[in-house]
Design an enzyme around this catalytic site. Structure first.
Site, PDB file in Angstrom:
ATOM      1  N   TYR A   1      16.723  29.778   6.543  1.00 32.79           N
ATOM      2  CA  TYR A   1      15.647  30.626   7.073  1.00 32.79           C
ATOM      3  C   TYR A   1      15.679  30.754   8.590  1.00 32.79           C
ATOM      4  CZ  TYR A   1      13.279  30.135   2.540  1.00 32.79           C
ATOM      5  OH  TYR A   1      12.941  30.158   1.210  1.00 32.79           O
TER       6      TYR A   1
ATOM      7  N   LYS B   1       0.847  -1.205   0.000  1.00 32.09           N
ATOM      8  CA  LYS B   1       0.000   0.000   0.000  1.00 32.09           C
ATOM      9  C   LYS B   1       0.882   1.254   0.000  1.00 32.09           C
ATOM     10  CE  LYS B   1      -0.186  -0.124   5.068  1.00 32.09           C
ATOM     11  NZ  LYS B   1      -0.996  -0.535   6.243  1.00 32.09           N
TER      12      LYS B   1
END
Ligand SMILES: *Cc1c(COP(=O)(O)O)cnc(C)c1O
Length: 368
Positions: free
Chosen positions: A261, A43
């Site tokens: 940042y 999956k």
């Protein structure tokens, strides 16, 4: 220290998928759980590894079944030519079951409405029971009515299954006791499912008495431990995914340089910063900023500053790192690379989430 890893020349970033490791892991798991059958759980694009390649390798190595969540996942594998037995267990109220019948995909069934729709479509089903996890599956008190309804509808019930919480041995034992009680109610109702299954990787490895007729192995097939304290390598399991990139820029900076940042890091001394062209869009968890390490030229180096969407920085000190050098984020720790489990710890999550979130911009390169 390992040898300088080869530079692949394949571009900015790639996830190498070791299909030999998939085959070997399936063989190892099969040998461990026999005579129980093995379902390879593919999956979520095979936990981020690429469903088609992994499914093929798993079947080649003798996986008896493939397991997916959504029917769409099963149908995509069928369309690509995978003809192994398949089970899909998570459905929308609107999911059309007719394509499952045409494609020969078993349906995991959790509600009477699903059961009725599956019967109308002519599907083969495996009834899912909630034995404690509180996700899907019939409630224990509703199971007898579900068994009776399946018999009345004449639907083919190939299996009955449930799923464990992996909380503790005692919790798993309570689920086991309930599962066995419900199986005997199913027998009383006249059902004789050939596949009774309860265990995923964790229980398949640790609890032989929970294996029943089949085990559903996901994480173990990818060579990763299902829980803390499990030594996958000692079991003979090898990590399948190596996430790598190439250094995109190298910059010599002075002490005090702001890094990425928010300047959550400033250099303490003159040093060299290597720019790695993967970011959180690619599944590199931002939560691991200023904590993670990567392997460059055989040496572990620290990630400094915030991990951004497309890139992050590594402080390589005075190492002679060059543009184009390979950077391994995670892989087989036997090579010196950080493991997926280390990244999970740096990001405050589990190994499953780390591999599954590897993004669509990363090419999955099969290593046969
Ligand atoms: C995902 C899943 C599995 C596989 O679990 P692992 O811990 O990865 O082995 C098995 N069964 C069900 C129902 C699942 O949803």
């Amino acid at each position: 220290m390992s040898e300088h890893p080869p530079t692949t020349g394949r571009g900015l970033r790639e996830a190498r998928i070791d299909l030999g490791a998939v085959r070997s892991n399936i063989e190892t798991l099969r040998a461990l759980v026999a005579p129980a059958l093995t379902m390879a759980v593919v999956k979520a694009d095979a936990y981020g590894h690429g469903a088609l390649g992994v499914a093929r390798a798993a079947v080649e190595a003798g996986a008896d079944w493939l397991g997916v969540a959504d029917l769409e996942e099963a149908l995509a594998l069928r369309a690509a030519g995978i003809d192994a037995p398949m089970l899909a267990w998570l459905h929308a109220a609107s999911t059309d079951f007719v394509p499952a019948v045409d494609a020969g995909v078993d349906l995991g069934i959790s509600t009477l409405d699903q059961l009725d729709r599956a019967a109308t479509a002519g599907a083969t089903v495996q009834l899912k029971l909630n034995t404690g996890l509180s996700r899907n599956g019939f409630e224990p008190e509703d199971a007898p009515a579900a068994f009776a309804r399946a018999v009345e509808l004449g639907v083919r019930v190939r299996g009955i299954f449930s799923h464990l919480s992996n909380t503790s041995r005692a919790d798993d034992d309570a689920q086991l006791a309930l599962f066995e009680a419900l199986l005997s109610q199913a027998a009383d109702a006249g059902l004789a499912p050939e596949l009774r299954h309860l265990a995923a990787t964790e229980a398949a490895i640790r609890r032989p008495e929970l294996r029943f007729d089949l085990v559903r192995t996901g994480i173990g097939m990818y060579g990763l431990p299902a829980a803390d304290g499990v030594d996958a390598a000692a079991l003979g399991l090898r990590p399948v995914m190596t996430l790598a990139g190439t250094v995109a820029n190298v910059r010599r900076v002075d002490a005090g340089a702001g890094v990425s940042y928010g300047f959550t890091h400033r250099t303490q001394r003159p040093t060299t910063l290597a720019l790695v062209p993967l970011g959180y869009a690619d599944g590199v968890p931002r939560a691991a900023s200023n904590r993670a390490e990567v392997l460059i030229a055989g040496t572990r180096q620290p990630v400094v500053g915030r991990i951004a969407m497309d890139q992050f920085l590594v402080d390589v000190g005075d190492s002679p790192v060059r543009v184009g050098d390979e950077v391994v984020l995670w892989g087989d720790s036997a090579t010196g690379a950080p493991s997926v489990e280390e990244w999970a710890a740096w990001a405050g999550t589990i190994n499953y989430e780390i591999v599954t979130r590897v993004g669509p911009r990363i090419p999955r390169i099969p290593v046969p």
